[in-house]
Write a protein that holds these residues in place. Sequence first.
Motif, PDB file in Angstrom:
ATOM      1  N   LEU A  60      13.709   6.073   2.710  1.00  0.00           N
ATOM      2  CA  LEU A  60      13.461   4.696   2.249  1.00  0.00           C
ATOM      3  C   LEU A  60      11.966   4.418   2.121  1.00  0.00           C
ATOM      4  O   LEU A  60      11.526   3.774   1.165  1.00  0.00           O
ATOM      5  N   SER A  61      11.179   4.906   3.067  1.00  0.00           N
ATOM      6  CA  SER A  61       9.733   4.679   3.027  1.00  0.00           C
ATOM      7  C   SER A  61       9.101   5.386   1.830  1.00  0.00           C
ATOM      8  O   SER A  61       8.293   4.793   1.104  1.00  0.00           O
TER       9      SER A  61
ATOM     10  N   ASN B  50       0.842  -1.186   0.000  1.00  0.00           N
ATOM     11  CA  ASN B  50       0.000   0.000   0.000  1.00  0.00           C
ATOM     12  C   ASN B  50       0.888   1.251   0.000  1.00  0.00           C
ATOM     13  O   ASN B  50       1.536   1.567   1.001  1.00  0.00           O
ATOM     14  N   ALA B  51       0.897   1.967  -1.114  1.00  0.00           N
ATOM     15  CA  ALA B  51       1.750   3.150  -1.248  1.00  0.00           C
ATOM     16  C   ALA B  51       1.404   4.215  -0.216  1.00  0.00           C
ATOM     17  O   ALA B  51       2.292   4.888   0.313  1.00  0.00           O
TER      18      ALA B  51
ATOM     19  N   TRP C 264       3.072   3.590   3.083  1.00  0.00           N
ATOM     20  CA  TRP C 264       4.474   4.008   3.048  1.00  0.00           C
ATOM     21  C   TRP C 264       4.575   5.522   3.164  1.00  0.00           C
ATOM     22  O   TRP C 264       5.492   6.056   3.800  1.00  0.00           O
ATOM     23  N   ASN C 265       3.636   6.230   2.552  1.00  0.00           N
ATOM     24  CA  ASN C 265       3.593   7.683   2.640  1.00  0.00           C
ATOM     25  C   ASN C 265       3.417   8.118   4.104  1.00  0.00           C
ATOM     26  O   ASN C 265       4.168   8.961   4.612  1.00  0.00           O
ATOM     27  N   PHE C 266       2.448   7.539   4.768  1.00  0.00           N
ATOM     28  CA  PHE C 266       2.184   7.852   6.172  1.00  0.00           C
ATOM     29  C   PHE C 266       3.397   7.531   7.041  1.00  0.00           C
ATOM     30  O   PHE C 266       3.812   8.341   7.882  1.00  0.00           O
ATOM     31  N   LYS C 267       3.985   6.373   6.807  1.00  0.00           N
ATOM     32  CA  LYS C 267       5.163   5.963   7.581  1.00  0.00           C
ATOM     33  C   LYS C 267       6.313   6.942   7.360  1.00  0.00           C
ATOM     34  O   LYS C 267       7.011   7.331   8.311  1.00  0.00           O
TER      35      LYS C 267
ATOM     36  N   LEU D 220       5.752   1.700  -5.682  1.00  0.00           N
ATOM     37  CA  LEU D 220       4.400   1.157  -5.792  1.00  0.00           C
ATOM     38  C   LEU D 220       3.461   2.083  -6.557  1.00  0.00           C
ATOM     39  O   LEU D 220       2.555   1.620  -7.247  1.00  0.00           O
ATOM     40  N   ASN D 221       3.659   3.395  -6.400  1.00  0.00           N
ATOM     41  CA  ASN D 221       2.798   4.366  -7.064  1.00  0.00           C
ATOM     42  C   ASN D 221       3.618   5.591  -7.481  1.00  0.00           C
ATOM     43  O   ASN D 221       3.649   6.591  -6.765  1.00  0.00           O
TER      44      ASN D 221
END
Length: 85
Positions: free
Chosen positions: A26-27, A4-5, A8-11, A34-35
């Motif tokens: 890296l996140s 889920n892109a 990763w954005n939130f992280k 992914l996107n």
Amino acid sequence: DTTNAEAWNFKGYLQGFNRQHEQGLLSFSRGIQLNPNSDSLWVGKCMMLLNLEKYTEALHAAEMAMEIDSTNRAAHFYRVVALFC
């Protein structure tokens, strides 16, 4: 969810908030894999690169975000920051 892109954005934003810029980079990079059409992920990557003083790479990330959404104000702002650092 590792596929889920947006996760990763939130992280990445959380890591940046906690001054974990390498991990945040890296996140955001994983999210972009992914996107690649997410301007938010590119802006996040740009922010991490600026914090790591990687200005040329940050400029590229800001410009990628602007290609996706030319109205993204954060991308325009960080592009100027990258140009003048």
